[in-house]
Design an enzyme around this catalytic site. Sequence first.
Site, short mmCIF file in Angstrom:
data_model
loop_
_atom_site.label_atom_id
_atom_site.label_comp_id
_atom_site.label_asym_id
_atom_site.label_seq_id
_atom_site.Cartn_x
_atom_site.Cartn_y
_atom_site.Cartn_z
N ASP A 61 -16.53 -11.47 -4.17
CA ASP A 61 -17.31 -10.49 -4.94
C ASP A 61 -16.67 -10.17 -6.29
O ASP A 61 -17.37 -9.95 -7.28
CB ASP A 61 -17.52 -9.21 -4.14
CG ASP A 61 -16.22 -8.53 -3.80
OD1 ASP A 61 -15.47 -9.09 -2.98
OD2 ASP A 61 -15.92 -7.48 -4.38
N LYS A 94 0.82 -1.22 0.00
CA LYS A 94 0.00 0.00 0.00
C LYS A 94 0.85 1.27 0.00
O LYS A 94 0.40 2.32 -0.45
CB LYS A 94 -0.94 0.02 1.21
CG LYS A 94 -2.03 -1.02 1.19
CD LYS A 94 -3.25 -0.51 0.48
CE LYS A 94 -4.51 -1.35 0.62
NZ LYS A 94 -4.41 -2.74 1.04
N SER A 117 1.47 -9.83 -0.57
CA SER A 117 1.07 -8.42 -0.45
C SER A 117 1.42 -7.73 0.86
O SER A 117 1.56 -6.50 0.88
CB SER A 117 -0.42 -8.28 -0.74
OG SER A 117 -1.17 -9.07 0.16
N GLU A 164 -9.08 -14.62 -4.38
CA GLU A 164 -9.95 -14.04 -3.36
C GLU A 164 -10.26 -15.05 -2.27
O GLU A 164 -10.21 -16.26 -2.51
CB GLU A 164 -11.30 -13.67 -4.00
CG GLU A 164 -11.38 -12.29 -4.55
CD GLU A 164 -12.81 -11.95 -4.95
OE1 GLU A 164 -13.46 -12.78 -5.60
OE2 GLU A 164 -13.26 -10.85 -4.58
N SER A 173 -8.90 0.87 8.25
CA SER A 173 -8.54 0.36 9.57
C SER A 173 -7.26 -0.45 9.46
O SER A 173 -6.74 -0.95 10.43
CB SER A 173 -9.67 -0.52 10.11
OG SER A 173 -10.00 -1.50 9.16
N GLY A 184 -15.52 -14.36 0.38
CA GLY A 184 -15.62 -12.95 -0.03
C GLY A 184 -15.29 -12.82 -1.50
O GLY A 184 -14.43 -12.04 -1.89
C1 LIG Z 1 -5.10 -3.77 0.78
C2 LIG Z 1 -4.50 -5.10 0.78
C3 LIG Z 1 -4.90 -6.06 -0.17
C4 LIG Z 1 -5.99 -5.82 -1.19
O1 LIG Z 1 -5.58 -4.84 -2.13
P1 LIG Z 1 -6.60 -4.19 -3.17
O2 LIG Z 1 -5.82 -3.22 -3.94
O3 LIG Z 1 -7.70 -3.53 -2.35
O4 LIG Z 1 -7.17 -5.29 -3.97
C5 LIG Z 1 -4.25 -7.28 -0.15
N1 LIG Z 1 -3.27 -7.56 0.75
C6 LIG Z 1 -2.87 -6.67 1.67
C7 LIG Z 1 -1.80 -7.05 2.62
C8 LIG Z 1 -3.47 -5.40 1.72
O5 LIG Z 1 -3.06 -4.52 2.64
#
Ligand SMILES: *Cc1c(COP(=O)(O)O)cnc(C)c1O
Length: 338
Positions: free
Chosen positions: A229, A72, A323, A223, A97, A227
């Site tokens: 969607d 992010k 991620s 996904e 959050s 969830g």
């Molecule tokens: C926000 C987040 C996601 C999802 O990312 P999107 O861009 O909303 O699809 C996945 N993994 C982590 C660790 C995140 O912080």
Amino acid sequence: MIVFHLNLLFGGGVMTISDIATVNYDDILLAAKNIDGIAHKTPVLSSTQLNKSLNASVFFKCENFQRGGAFKFRGASNAITQLSPDQKARGVVAYSSGNHAQAVALAASLNGVEATIVMPSDAPSIKLAATRGYGAKVVLYDRATESREEIAAALGKQYGLSVIPPFDHPHVIAGQGTAALELIEEAGPLDYLFVCVGGGGLLSGSAIAAKSLHPDVVVVGVEPALGNDAQQSLQAGRIVSIDLPNTIADGAQTMAVGKITFPIMQSLVKEIITVTDDELCKQMRFFAERMKIVVEPTGCLAAAGVSSGKIDLSNAKVGVIVSGGNVDPTFFAKCISV
Ligand SMILES: *Cc1c(COP(=O)(O)O)cnc(C)c1O
């Protein structure tokens, strides 16, 4: 207005992803320049054991080592960098959050910009403290009775703050796409790219980067089963909203994908598969035991999708975006010990 030329994207002609008006490959290259020296170039790791068992070459882009503990920071930094001097002087507001809150707070402070983060009053105190620790002002709201989007929009209007949304913003999407860009720069051309999906910012940015570099790459979204969607939306051909999903993948607890991210996913993502919470815990354990890395449940989605065997990957070169790694240690211990 978003204009698509699907026949150009998939018809064997010259691929012109720049036809997607909102985000294109140049935006991702610009984002890469904007975050150069600010975001970490995270490591790409692999596991010989996994490669043997899948008969594939799997490359993990480890965003759990990114600043703020998740990808992010890329999107937040890119979005803040691209504000005008006047907008920077007024400050930014975000609602989250989770990881986006910390990312915006950190990216803002590094740019000398004031950040206000709208967070639920029942958010874990450790997350409130972390966000405040990065120098952000926290505005609390009641999850049951108030809308965080409305509060952020109202603050934006009242104080002239720029809203930095968690996924549905061209500069955020372009920033997230730099993770895949770096992965492919390091690992070379891929046959498959697996990416987790919440609101679809990471997936759509990654898909633009990957498909622009190598049009033949198959991009797969992953996904939580409870969830799904985005999977439903791609199947229905319109954005499907669901109730707040019950899953340990808290970063993917979105109720609907974005208006900007959805058409990008529609044109560039081959399919979306799902994994269960049990599979996420197994993946967390694999990362800890075999690769010595701490990955949060949502960060395990894409890798669990690879391990699920739902797609035959034999002899393939596979990229996976890990991620994030922000997970409460007590919960982590519980999850990996079952
Ligand atoms: C926000 C987040 C996601 C999802 O990312 P999107 O861009 O909303 O699809 C996945 N993994 C982590 C660790 C995140 O912080």
